[in-house]
Design an enzyme around this catalytic site. Structure first.
Site, PDB file in Angstrom:
ATOM      1  CD  GLU A  34      -2.565   1.554   2.470  1.00 10.14           C
ATOM      2  OE1 GLU A  34      -3.769   1.831   2.430  1.00 10.14           O
ATOM      3  OE2 GLU A  34      -1.906   1.529   3.530  1.00 10.14           O
ATOM      4  NE  ARG A 189      -6.065  -4.634  12.097  1.00 12.32           N
ATOM      5  CZ  ARG A 189      -6.078  -3.604  11.266  1.00 12.32           C
ATOM      6  NH1 ARG A 189      -5.848  -3.798   9.980  1.00 12.32           N
ATOM      7  NH2 ARG A 189      -6.325  -2.393  11.701  1.00 12.32           N
ATOM      8  CE  LYS A 295      -7.534 -21.223  33.012  1.00 11.51           C
ATOM      9  NZ  LYS A 295      -6.384 -21.981  33.520  1.00 11.51           N
ATOM     10  CG  ASP A 331      -5.481 -25.761  33.093  1.00  8.56           C
ATOM     11  OD1 ASP A 331      -4.732 -25.753  32.099  1.00  8.56           O
ATOM     12  OD2 ASP A 331      -6.129 -24.765  33.468  1.00  8.56           O
ATOM     13  CB  ALA A 359      -3.282 -23.035  38.719  1.00  6.06           C
ATOM     14  CG  ASN A 378      -3.115 -20.062  49.468  1.00  6.40           C
ATOM     15  OD1 ASN A 378      -2.370 -19.776  48.533  1.00  6.40           O
ATOM     16  ND2 ASN A 378      -4.209 -19.367  49.744  1.00  6.40           N
ATOM     17  CD  GLN A 470      -3.396 -25.596  28.110  1.00  8.21           C
ATOM     18  OE1 GLN A 470      -4.604 -25.598  27.931  1.00  8.21           O
ATOM     19  NE2 GLN A 470      -2.575 -24.821  27.413  1.00  8.21           N
ATOM     20  CD  GLN A 474      -7.098 -25.897  25.469  1.00  6.04           C
ATOM     21  OE1 GLN A 474      -6.247 -25.349  24.780  1.00  6.04           O
ATOM     22  NE2 GLN A 474      -7.787 -25.261  26.391  1.00  6.04           N
TER      23      GLN A 474
HETATM   24  P1  NAP Z   1      -5.362 -17.435  41.196  1.00  6.44           P
HETATM   25  O1  NAP Z   1      -6.655 -18.149  41.178  1.00  6.44           O
HETATM   26  O2  NAP Z   1      -5.323 -15.958  41.230  1.00  6.44           O
HETATM   27  O3  NAP Z   1      -4.534 -17.983  42.470  1.00  6.44           O
HETATM   28  C1  NAP Z   1      -3.264 -17.481  42.795  1.00  6.44           C
HETATM   29  C2  NAP Z   1      -2.730 -18.190  44.021  1.00  6.44           C
HETATM   30  O4  NAP Z   1      -1.407 -17.735  44.218  1.00  6.44           O
HETATM   31  C3  NAP Z   1      -3.507 -17.910  45.293  1.00  6.44           C
HETATM   32  O5  NAP Z   1      -3.508 -19.053  46.082  1.00  6.44           O
HETATM   33  C4  NAP Z   1      -2.678 -16.784  45.951  1.00  6.44           C
HETATM   34  O6  NAP Z   1      -2.710 -16.812  47.339  1.00  6.44           O
HETATM   35  C5  NAP Z   1      -1.294 -17.171  45.527  1.00  6.44           C
HETATM   36  N1  NAP Z   1      -0.450 -15.975  45.485  1.00  6.44           N
HETATM   37  C6  NAP Z   1      -0.556 -14.947  44.632  1.00  6.44           C
HETATM   38  N2  NAP Z   1       0.382 -14.019  44.891  1.00  6.44           N
HETATM   39  C7  NAP Z   1       1.090 -14.489  45.958  1.00  6.44           C
HETATM   40  C8  NAP Z   1       2.196 -13.993  46.712  1.00  6.44           C
HETATM   41  N3  NAP Z   1       2.747 -12.815  46.424  1.00  6.44           N
HETATM   42  N4  NAP Z   1       2.662 -14.744  47.723  1.00  6.44           N
HETATM   43  C9  NAP Z   1       2.096 -15.917  48.030  1.00  6.44           C
HETATM   44  N5  NAP Z   1       1.049 -16.444  47.367  1.00  6.44           N
HETATM   45  C10 NAP Z   1       0.555 -15.741  46.339  1.00  6.44           C
HETATM   46  O7  NAP Z   1      -4.465 -17.840  39.931  1.00  6.44           O
HETATM   47  P2  NAP Z   1      -4.455 -19.262  39.167  1.00  6.44           P
HETATM   48  O8  NAP Z   1      -5.484 -19.276  38.070  1.00  6.44           O
HETATM   49  O9  NAP Z   1      -4.486 -20.347  40.163  1.00  6.44           O
HETATM   50  O10 NAP Z   1      -3.040 -19.213  38.419  1.00  6.44           O
HETATM   51  C11 NAP Z   1      -1.850 -19.122  39.178  1.00  6.44           C
HETATM   52  C12 NAP Z   1      -0.640 -19.391  38.287  1.00  6.44           C
HETATM   53  O11 NAP Z   1      -0.672 -20.711  37.790  1.00  6.44           O
HETATM   54  C13 NAP Z   1      -0.579 -18.536  37.038  1.00  6.44           C
HETATM   55  O12 NAP Z   1       0.047 -17.322  37.329  1.00  6.44           O
HETATM   56  C14 NAP Z   1       0.231 -19.384  36.082  1.00  6.44           C
HETATM   57  O13 NAP Z   1       1.595 -19.053  36.155  1.00  6.44           O
HETATM   58  C15 NAP Z   1       0.049 -20.792  36.596  1.00  6.44           C
HETATM   59  N6  NAP Z   1      -0.680 -21.630  35.604  1.00  6.44           N
HETATM   60  C16 NAP Z   1       0.072 -22.348  34.726  1.00  6.44           C
HETATM   61  C17 NAP Z   1      -0.545 -23.152  33.800  1.00  6.44           C
HETATM   62  C18 NAP Z   1       0.283 -23.958  32.838  1.00  6.44           C
HETATM   63  O14 NAP Z   1      -0.268 -24.482  31.864  1.00  6.44           O
HETATM   64  N7  NAP Z   1       1.568 -24.074  33.041  1.00  6.44           N
HETATM   65  C19 NAP Z   1      -1.945 -23.249  33.757  1.00  6.44           C
HETATM   66  C20 NAP Z   1      -2.694 -22.493  34.671  1.00  6.44           C
HETATM   67  C21 NAP Z   1      -2.042 -21.701  35.595  1.00  6.44           C
HETATM   68  P3  NAP Z   1      -3.877 -16.080  48.200  1.00  6.44           P
HETATM   69  O15 NAP Z   1      -5.003 -17.063  48.265  1.00  6.44           O
HETATM   70  O16 NAP Z   1      -3.243 -15.805  49.492  1.00  6.44           O
HETATM   71  O17 NAP Z   1      -4.237 -14.820  47.440  1.00  6.44           O
END
Ligand code: NAP
Length: 497
Positions: A34, A189, A295, A331, A359, A378, A470, A474
């Site tokens: 373009e 797009r 989710k 997962d 997770a 936790n 995972q 899928q």
């Molecule tokens: P979530 O529902 O927000 O849960 C996060 C968890 O981490 C909670 O238990 C939280 O504790 C804890 N946490 C967060 N910040 C913290 C800190 N500063 N110190 C201590 N604990 C802390 O998130 P989720 O969906 O479970 O996902 C969490 C992680 O899993 C993602 O960030 C990702 O890296 C990983 N993941 C990986 C895959 C993969 O395919 N490899 C798939 C899914 C998820 P509290 O309860 O005290 O807030």
């Protein structure tokens, strides 16, 4: 073949002619360039002729009107049209003129005329879009009607999808080129050709693009297979927010390409309720990945949720069935697969899960389904206790860790994730007796936790293994084919560096 039109971004024709990337695109099959004449500070009949010598006939030539983003105020319509007439006389394939411009004596000759309308401020309603389309399409000279709009969210793009669907299959009349800008409009797009557009726009490798949200031509052609997309190709996608850095489009599009299957996989940044998104876009989609933060909420949009996902209370995969969306969770089995690969049968194995979010719940349910004893630690103890009550997992205290023994420890908190890579859920002094550490964080691949574990002589599992596992599940659910795991792994690892 659907063409990819790469927009020039250079400030002068001299710069454009010196650009090696654009020299390589000149008259290359499947690509148009373009020429944005309002961009070029050195524009003259002589310099324009040099550009035409390089790029005609495979060019789209436009001299954008200032009211629609043009960069040269004070140029009369007559002068703009005189350049465009020269392009038509020189045999370029497309001339793009704003529908607002009175064409006067302009003669498109053998060129196809794109009559365009750009709104950089908003996305019109369906009624406004229909009216705009009809008004422009009624102009006899129009071969293509281009309408480019600015959505704030993906839901703002729904009227464009609706109009494209209405126009789809219309024979005769101008072809529709309806584009939504920004990340929210990426689908428009990539799917332009699927809905009958003769071309879509892309940017050069290092260029900012001439409209927000333009992909590079390489991404469009290599990742999204733009040249091959047909109107009957299934469309898959990932629903999340944010979603711009998701590796799922790269992984799934690579898998589809490797097996030579029709299908394209797109990122959808969904801000609000995923059910509302699915009401507008559901008919377009054959299967979806679902990621943070949707989710749990997406379950309300499912006609059925399988037992595994129901137990976890989260769906990361939607599969279209005659009854509606079927929700499942890949997962949980993916995490269990990764642990089984390292430990053999999980039956009777002790697995400590750090975290109590979505997770964590998936990992706990995944390993319990294979006979393991799950433990939870936790930051917020009440959440760990709630997870323990619901799943039967045993809650442990951080202070007790050094005296405990596990077969595997799995981190499901985001600690250690880019950019806060110095963080770790376990300091050296807190490690329990354990031979295997699995970190679900996968950016970076080698987290601080995994490095500490390695230094202690533990085996490790990277989060990327779970991400790929995972995705493999899928892909197999949607296509019924064995996923090309090696190709998926290779492309994801390359992207992570
Ligand atoms: P979530 O529902 O927000 O849960 C996060 C968890 O981490 C909670 O238990 C939280 O504790 C804890 N946490 C967060 N910040 C913290 C800190 N500063 N110190 C201590 N604990 C802390 O998130 P989720 O969906 O479970 O996902 C969490 C992680 O899993 C993602 O960030 C990702 O890296 C990983 N993941 C990986 C895959 C993969 O395919 N490899 C798939 C899914 C998820 P509290 O309860 O005290 O807030």
């Amino acid at each position: 073949m659907n063409d990819i039109c790469v927009a020039t971004h250079q400030a002068s024709i001299k710069e454009l002619l010196d650009d090696a990337e654009f020299a390589g695109l000149a008259n290359r099959a499947g690509f148009l360039v373009e020429l944005r004449l309002d961009f070029f500070a050195d524009l003259s009949i002589e310099s324009f002729d040099l550009a035409l010598n390089r790029f005609a006939p495979r060019a789209v030539v436009t001299f954008r009107h200032p009211a629609e983003g043009g960069r040269r105020p004070g140029v009369s319509d007559a002068e703009r049209l005189s350049y465009l007439q020269r392009a038509a006389d020189r045999g370029v394939e497309y001339i793009d003129i704003e529908a607002r411009t009175a064409l006067g004596a302009f003669n498109k000759r053998a060129a196809k005329l794109i009559l365009s309308h750009h709104d950089f401020h908003r996305a019109p309603s369906l009624a406004e879009l229909r009216e705009l389309w009809q008004r422009i399409a009624a102009q006899p000279a129009a071969d293509v009607v281009k309408i480019a709009v600015m959505p704030a969210t993906v839901l703002d793009t729904a009227p464009v999808l609706q109009l494209l669907t209405e126009l789809h299959g219309n024979s005769g009349g101008p072809r529709p080129l309806l584009l939504c800008m920004e990340e929210a409009g990426l689908w428009s797009r990539v799917l332009a050709g699927r809905f009958g557009a003769p071309l879509t726009y892309a940017r050069g490798a290092g260029a900012p693009g001439t409209a927000p949200g333009q992909l590079t031509w390489r991404a469009l052609s290599d990742t999204y297979r733009y040249h091959d997309i047909r109107s009957d190709w299934p469309v898959y996608g990932v629903l999340g927010n944010p979603v711009g850095h998701s590796l799922s489009p790269l992984m799934h599009n690579t898998a589809l390409r490797t097996l030579g299957l029709p299908g394209v996989y797109l990122p959808f940044k969904v801000d609000g309720d995923p059910a509302e998104f699915l009401r507008s876009f559901g008919a377009l989609l054959s299967g979806c990945s679902v990621t943070i933060p949707h989710k749990e909420t997406v379950m309300a949009a499912c006609a059925e949720v399988d037992a595994g996902a129901a137990a976890i209370g989260a769906v990361n995969t939607l599969n279209r069935t005659p009854a509606g969306w079927s929700g499942s969770n890949t997962d949980a089995p993916a995490a269990a697969d990764c642990l089984e690969d390292a430990l053999g049968s999980l039956s009777g194995k002790r697995v400590l899960v750090i975290g109590a979010g979505g997770a964590a719940r998936a990992v706990v349910c995944g390993v319990q389904a294979r006979g393991a004893d799950a433990f939870v630690l936790n930051r917020t103890r009440e959440r760990a206790e709630a997870l323990g009550r619901e799943t039967g997992a045993t809650v442990v205290d951080a202070a007790a860790l050094p005296g405990l023994s596990f077969d595997a420890v799995v981190n499901t908190t985001p600690l250690g994730m880019h950019p806060k890579i110095a963080a770790t859920p376990l300091e050296e002094s807190q490690f329990p007796k354990c031979g295997l550490i699995f970190d679900t964080v996968y950016n970076p691949r080698r987290t601080r936790l995994l490095k500490l574990a390695e230094a202690r002589g533990c085996r490790t599992i990277e989060g990327v293994s779970m991400f790929i596992a995972q995705g493999v599940r899928q892909f197999e659910l949607w296509t019924g084919r064995t996923a090309p795991r090696d190709a998926m792994t290779q492309v994801v690892l390359a992207a992570l560096g």
